[in-house]
Design an enzyme around this catalytic site. Structure first.
Site, PDB file in Angstrom:
ATOM      1  N   ASP A   1       0.851  -1.188   0.000  1.00 45.19           N
ATOM      2  CA  ASP A   1       0.000   0.000   0.000  1.00 45.19           C
ATOM      3  C   ASP A   1       0.884   1.234   0.000  1.00 45.19           C
ATOM      4  OD1 ASP A   1      -2.006   2.062   0.652  1.00 45.19           O
ATOM      5  OD2 ASP A   1      -3.283   0.350   1.155  1.00 45.19           O
TER       6      ASP A   1
ATOM      7  N   LYS B   1     -16.909  -5.700  -3.667  1.00 42.00           N
ATOM      8  CA  LYS B   1     -17.859  -4.654  -3.287  1.00 42.00           C
ATOM      9  C   LYS B   1     -19.010  -4.663  -4.291  1.00 42.00           C
ATOM     10  CE  LYS B   1     -14.452  -3.486  -0.527  1.00 42.00           C
ATOM     11  NZ  LYS B   1     -14.423  -3.785   0.912  1.00 42.00           N
TER      12      LYS B   1
END
Length: 360
Positions: free
Chosen positions: A248, A313
């Site tokens: 990240d 999602k």
């Protein structure tokens, strides 16, 4: 809902009662209808949005339940076979009609009295506890319940949807959620970097058996966490003593780095790839579900990981259709035979969590 007129033992298996997240009843209804049809069972779903459950009417519900395992259902928190629906219970005596429903049924190994996890169902928690305390001795006196819980016998469930309306159901302890309401009660520990840690903890409990967890989560195994910041899923993996590459551009909590098991690589988790094959890859990035499915498939096709847990999602509409499309897309593009299990977990929201593994 209309009452079941025949409440004799011969009426066992009039339908499946599945609990779900409030608002996802249409998705569960669609899933049950589709899966029943794939197995050759006729039936139809009865539900209303925000009820927190779906009743799938089927004359061969017990047989369908044996074909359609709880672990394979995506939107069902719990799966029960309905013995009878009692829509007009007398609050002064709810026990007598339930004993009559059981008729010549054999003994049960346990009793759970529950309610949907919905706005209308949650106020029934007090009634459920009190009624369970009253029903247990009555069942034992009638020879219908063992003195101590016995997981080798079927489990009796009473599910109240209001104070005078209940379903009397049965479940196999090996083919149903092992938690009341289908909800594992996990505690967010003070050092968890984020609440998302609970999603991965629940995924490990729900998508893997105890034997699989022991075999597949061994100390020293290597994993990648894509989109790791602030480190919730990385933290869960370190608690399993895995070595983690946390990918990240954002920062990780310092105490996660201090475990000595984490290497933080500042890179785009959606495009990064490892130099050598890893045991695990996990991913909770916010991205369009089809793009995530395609990227996860690439990881397996290229041999970058052996096992993975990732979230998809879901859109606001046609969520069951999108779920099917994404899972089919993933399996088609993965390029190898995999066991794929997916669940909308209690700690999920507008998403589902997927396990992919060569398990068989």
């Amino acid at each position: 809902m209309a009452p079941v007129t025949d409440t004799s033992p011969a009426a066992a298996g009039v339908g499946l009662l599945c609990l779900c997240r409030q608002g996802f009843e249409p998705e569960l209804a669609g899933e049950l209808t589709t899966r029943a049809g794939e197995f050759g069972f006729a039936g139809y779903a009865r539900t209303q949005r925000n009820d927190g459950y779906v009743l799938f009417m089927c004359d061969e519900a017990a047989a369908l339940s044996r074909m359609l395992s709880w672990r394979e259902l995506i939107f069902a928190r719990q799966k029960l076979v309905v013995l009878a629906e009692l829509p007009q219970l007398d609050p002064a005596d709810r026990i007598t009609p339930m004993l009559a429903v059981l008729g010549d049924a054999p003994r049960f190994g346990d009793l759970w009295v529950e309610h949907p996890d919905s706005d209308a169902g949650k106020p029934l928690s007090g009634l459920s506890r009190a009624f369970g305390n009253a029903l247990r001795p009555a069942l034992r006196k009638a020879g219908k319940l063992t003195d101590k819980p016995n997981e080798k016998l079927p489990r009796l469930h009473v599910v109240f949807v209001d104070g005078t309306h209940a379903f009397v159901c049965v479940a196999s302890p090996t083919d149903s959620a092992p938690w009341a309401l289908g909800i594992p009660r996990l505690k967010l520990l003070p050092d968890a970097p984020s609440r998302s840690a609970l999603k991965l903890e629940e995924a490990l409990l729900t998508l893997l058996t105890a034997e699989e967890r022991e075999a597949l989560m061994k100390p020293g195994m290597r994993a990648a966490d894509l989109g790791a910041a602030p480190g919730g899923w990385t933290w869960v993996l370190t608690r399993q003593h895995l070595k983690v590459l946390s990918i990240d551009n954002g920062p990780l909590r310092q105490h996660v780095l201090d475990t000595g098991l984490v290497e933080h690589l500042r890179a785009d988790g959606f495009h990064w790839s490892p130099e050598q094959s890893l045991d695990w890859m996990v991913c909770d990035m916010v991205e369009q579900p089809r793009r995530v499915a395609e990227r996860m498939a690439t990881w397996f096709r290229e041999g970058w990981c052996k096992h993975a847990i990732f979230n998809l999602k879901l859109p606001m509409k046609k969520r069951w259709d999108e779920t099917r499309l994404c899972l089919e897309l993933f399996e088609e593009q993965a390029g190898k035979s995999l066991t794929v299990r997916a669940k909308q977990l209690y700690h999920d929201r507008e998403e589902i969590t997927v396990l992919a593994s060569p398990l068989r």
